[in-house]
Each structure stands twice: as C-alpha cells, then as structure tokens.
Design a protein around this motif. Structure first.
Motif, PDB file in Angstrom:
ATOM      1  N   THR A 113       8.943  -5.356  -1.750  1.00  0.00           N
ATOM      2  CA  THR A 113       7.655  -5.440  -2.449  1.00  0.00           C
ATOM      3  C   THR A 113       7.348  -6.914  -2.702  1.00  0.00           C
ATOM      4  O   THR A 113       8.159  -7.791  -2.400  1.00  0.00           O
ATOM      5  CB  THR A 113       7.699  -4.751  -3.838  1.00  0.00           C
ATOM      6  N   GLY A 121       3.448  -2.595   4.610  1.00  0.00           N
ATOM      7  CA  GLY A 121       2.633  -3.798   4.619  1.00  0.00           C
ATOM      8  C   GLY A 121       1.215  -3.586   5.112  1.00  0.00           C
ATOM      9  O   GLY A 121       0.715  -2.452   5.162  1.00  0.00           O
ATOM     10  N   VAL A 122       0.583  -4.689   5.480  1.00  0.00           N
ATOM     11  CA  VAL A 122      -0.835  -4.637   5.834  1.00  0.00           C
ATOM     12  C   VAL A 122      -1.067  -5.024   7.299  1.00  0.00           C
ATOM     13  O   VAL A 122      -1.479  -4.201   8.107  1.00  0.00           O
ATOM     14  CB  VAL A 122      -1.663  -5.559   4.903  1.00  0.00           C
ATOM     15  N   THR A 147       7.407  -0.445   0.865  1.00  0.00           N
ATOM     16  CA  THR A 147       5.947  -0.549   0.946  1.00  0.00           C
ATOM     17  C   THR A 147       5.428  -1.924   1.359  1.00  0.00           C
ATOM     18  O   THR A 147       4.340  -2.037   1.885  1.00  0.00           O
ATOM     19  CB  THR A 147       5.332  -0.254  -0.434  1.00  0.00           C
ATOM     20  N   ASP A 148       6.206  -2.996   1.050  1.00  0.00           N
ATOM     21  CA  ASP A 148       5.670  -4.362   1.146  1.00  0.00           C
ATOM     22  C   ASP A 148       4.457  -4.464   0.207  1.00  0.00           C
ATOM     23  O   ASP A 148       3.471  -5.117   0.508  1.00  0.00           O
ATOM     24  CB  ASP A 148       5.295  -4.691   2.591  1.00  0.00           C
ATOM     25  N   TRP A 149       4.604  -3.859  -0.932  1.00  0.00           N
ATOM     26  CA  TRP A 149       3.548  -3.623  -1.915  1.00  0.00           C
ATOM     27  C   TRP A 149       3.128  -4.903  -2.624  1.00  0.00           C
ATOM     28  O   TRP A 149       3.951  -5.795  -2.869  1.00  0.00           O
ATOM     29  CB  TRP A 149       4.116  -2.629  -2.933  1.00  0.00           C
ATOM     30  N   ASN A 150       1.846  -4.986  -2.988  1.00  0.00           N
ATOM     31  CA  ASN A 150       1.401  -5.967  -3.973  1.00  0.00           C
ATOM     32  C   ASN A 150       0.299  -5.306  -4.797  1.00  0.00           C
ATOM     33  O   ASN A 150      -0.062  -4.152  -4.530  1.00  0.00           O
ATOM     34  CB  ASN A 150       0.933  -7.282  -3.311  1.00  0.00           C
ATOM     35  N   VAL A 162      -1.175   1.071   2.472  1.00  0.00           N
ATOM     36  CA  VAL A 162      -0.002   1.430   1.656  1.00  0.00           C
ATOM     37  C   VAL A 162      -0.384   2.540   0.671  1.00  0.00           C
ATOM     38  O   VAL A 162       0.279   3.569   0.605  1.00  0.00           O
ATOM     39  CB  VAL A 162       0.536   0.200   0.889  1.00  0.00           C
ATOM     40  N   SER A 198      -2.443  -3.192  -3.144  1.00  0.00           N
ATOM     41  CA  SER A 198      -2.060  -2.191  -2.135  1.00  0.00           C
ATOM     42  C   SER A 198      -2.780  -0.856  -2.231  1.00  0.00           C
ATOM     43  O   SER A 198      -2.828  -0.101  -1.261  1.00  0.00           O
ATOM     44  CB  SER A 198      -0.548  -1.951  -2.174  1.00  0.00           C
ATOM     45  N   THR A 233      -5.210  -0.648   0.551  1.00  0.00           N
ATOM     46  CA  THR A 233      -4.782  -0.865   1.935  1.00  0.00           C
ATOM     47  C   THR A 233      -4.125   0.416   2.449  1.00  0.00           C
ATOM     48  O   THR A 233      -4.123   1.436   1.764  1.00  0.00           O
ATOM     49  CB  THR A 233      -3.754  -2.011   2.022  1.00  0.00           C
TER      50      THR A 233
END
Ligand SMILES: [Zn+2]
Length: 392
Positions: free
Chosen positions: A87, A266-267, A291-294, A302, A297, A300
């Motif tokens: 994340t 991610g995106v 997720t590579d979340w921010n 996610v 998200s 996106t």
C-alpha cells in the motif's frame, strides 16, 4: 467402542465443559452465526467468534455466555482482518483509518519513503490505529513522479541503512521499483544496492516489476528466499511470460527457492487481463494479494481490497484460497505479522466481516480493460483489537 479408560476421560471432559458453562463466561463481543473462513486453521463453517480482552477466546458452533456487544453476522463471511502488504497508506495520517474501513487491519507501505522522507512515513505507521509497517525505498527520494532511480547515486546504501536504524521498529524491508520509466538501465544495480542495504538487518527486498530495461531472468537471479516480487502480472516487455505466452521457467524456479509473488493491483501498467489469464492457466497464481492502495483508490480499479480479491474469484480461485492470500499468506511474509491473519484462539481480535454478493460485477485492469464476474466481496464491518470500527 470406547474402552473404560477413554470413557472416563470423555465423561470428565463433559463435566468440565458443563462447569465452565455454569460460570456464564462474559465476553466483550460475540460475532454470531457467520460463515467463518480462517484458512490458517483450514476452517470454513458457520461459527460464533467470542472475543475478550482484545483477543479471540473461542470459535465454536454455539458460544454460550453473555457478551457486552453482539454482531449478527448471519449470511456474512467472518475472516481474519485483511493484511495488505503493498500500500501507500503511510503517505498521510488519513490513509490508515480509511483502509481500516475496508477490512484492512494490517498494512505495509511499500516504498513511499526513502532515506530523505522515511521518518514522516514511520511516524504515520506508529500512530496508525491498526498495525502499520513500511519498506524503505532504496532511492533516497522514495517514490518520485518522474522516477526515483534515473540517477543511480540516489540509491545510497549508507543512507538507506541509516533510515532503517532510525526506524527499526517499523521498517521491515527495502523496496526497489525497477520499471524502465523509474530506473532506466539502472534496474539491476538498484536491486543490488537494495540487497546490500537490507542484508545486515536480514530484511527482505520487495521489487516492483513491469516494463523493465533488463530481462526478468536477470532480475530474478538476484532475489533471495523471502524476497517479494510485486505486480507479478505486469505485461511485456520483460514480464513473467515470453512472447509465446509461456511462463519463463526461471519464475517457477524462483518460487521453488522461496521468492514470493504478489499481485499488487495499482493503477497504471501493473497488470492486464491477458497476462493474468495466461499465467493462471499455467498454474501460476500469486502467493499474496495486495492493492497498491492510496487515499485516491476508491475511484480507480482498486476500489477496495475485497474488490481486488474478487478479481480472482472471477478467474476461478476458491473463496478460501482467495481469503488465504489476503490474510495468513500475507502475514507469513513479514515476521511483524506473526500472530495475525488468523482467528485462532489467542490471536489479536482483528476481524474482517465481508459480504459475498452474487450478480454482475465489472472489474478493471490497468489498461481500462473490463471483465465481469458473478461474485464480489464487499467490506461489511471491521473489528480491530476486539472493538467494532465505526464509520464516521
Ligand atoms: Zn506501489
């Protein structure tokens, strides 16, 4: 047939059980009647989960005794709290409480910060309501918009080690982003430096792959047992499958020697459906989901961690295996999560209550490719250290 000795044992066990029920145990919280899926102990059954003092104290078909609070989980899934190992939750103090609402009771920020700015990420990790940990970026800049490794001098081993020493309580690994738009031709040297920084502390290295300058074989050859490859299904050039769609043998060889492979939604440029499909048809599934979340998200592909997990239901992975990859498998990657990702008695009472809805759900890859699935997991409620997490 029981012999006499076994019979005596069984009878006294029943007496003890009756006596303990008579004491009318008081719990802080009982989560009643949900489908408990806890892959750490191969459990998938309707159960009550009783919690006291912030820990799981019983998981049984019918927990007797009073509780201060009860959650009716009938028709829902009761899983260990989700652990998201990739994340960017440490970028702001708003991140961790947002992720908590999605069922995430443990997170790792993967390289947002490098030596120059890791201290602020570490502070967010320390003040997070749920357990938060960080990977220090081998580039002193951390993740930088134009790419943080085009100048290899930014990958400074001594500075990265200093960052680890200052934040030994929350830094649990080193991150290197190896895409050509991040590192140019410096990918292998950046990875060597990440390994050098991590080695004295016995920490793993997580690499972000996808469209790298160097071939996958050369990158994988530098990885050790316990190191993690994220964005495993990043498409060519230099992904895990060749031009004919075959998985490189080096990838399975890396897995055999203990290298871990993470999804990393991610995106941009991180996965496409074709690469997922070709890989899973050859039996190559991720060890963990992330997720590579921010904080952006929600808008996106996610959306939330349960949405990311649902993409693999669509590809036919059984629900218990999907949940394993977001709980116990993730917990096993880093020693900080040793007693997490489980609902076993004695574990911290971190619980993700999820809803599995049937219908038609559209899922996104990194290239606006859509696929539709018939099931989608939704976050319903989170319990952290035995307490219900309330939505603001
Ligand atoms: Zn990332």
């Amino acid at each position: 047939m029981m012999n006499r000795r076994q019979f005596v044992g069984a009878a006294s066990a029943a007496l003890i059980a009756r006596a303990s029920k008579a004491r009318a145990a008081v719990y802080d919280l009982i989560i009643k009647g949900g489908r408990v899926i806890d892959p750490s102990v191969a459990l998938d059954a309707v159960r009550d989960v009783a919690i006291a003092g912030g820990s799981i104290v019983a998981v049984d078909a019918n927990v007797a005794g009073d509780a201060t609070q009860t959650i009716d989980a009938r028709g829902k899934i009761v899983a260990p709290g989700l652990i998201d190992i990739h994340t960017h939750a440490a970028r702001s103090k708003e991140g961790p409480p947002m992720a908590l609402l999605d069922g995430i009771t443990g997170w790792v920020d993967a390289g947002s910060g490098g030596a120059d700015n890791i201290d602020q990420m570490a502070a967010v990790a320390r003040s997070s309501p749920q357990i938060g940990r960080v990977l220090v970026n081998i580039s002193r800049l951390g993740v930088a918009p134009g790419g943080e490794l085009h100048d290899i001098n930014l990958a400074n081993v001594a500075l990265a080690q200093g960052a680890i020493v200052r934040n030994r309580d929350v830094v649990i690994g080193v991150k290197a982003r190896l895409s050509e738009n991040v590192a140019g031709p410096n990918d292998l040297e950046a990875l060597r430096r990440a390994q050098e920084a991590a080695a004295p502390f016995n920490l793993p290295v997580m690499i972000h792959i996808g469209q790298s300058y160097s071939p996958m074989r050369a990158i994988l050859s530098l990885l050790k047992r316990g190191d993690i490859v994220t964005h495993v299904y990043a498409p060519a050039p230099n992904g895990i499958i060749d031009d004919q769609g075959r998985l490189y043998p080096d990838v399975q060889a890396a897995r055999r020697r203990g290298v871990l492979f993470d999804f990393g939604n991610g995106v941009a440029d991180h996965f496409d459906w074709a690469t997922v499909e070709r890989s899973v048809k050859q039996g190559f599934w991720p060890d963990t989901f992330s997720t590579d979340w921010n904080v952006m998200s929600k808008t996106t592909g996610v959306v939330d961690f349960p949405n990311v997990m649902s993409k693999f239901l669509m590809f036919g992975m059984p629900l218990t295996e999907v949940i394993a990859r977001a709980t116990v498998n993730a917990a096993r990657v880093f020693p900080s999560f040793d007693n997490r990702g489980t609902l076993n008695v004695g574990a911290p009472a971190d619980v993700a209550i999820l809803e599995l809805r049937e219908g038609s759900f559209e899922f996104l890859d990194s290239y606006k490719g859509t696929r539709s699935g018939r099931q989608r997991l939704f976050p319903a409620e989170t319990v952290l250290a035995g307490k219900r997490v309330l939505r603001a």
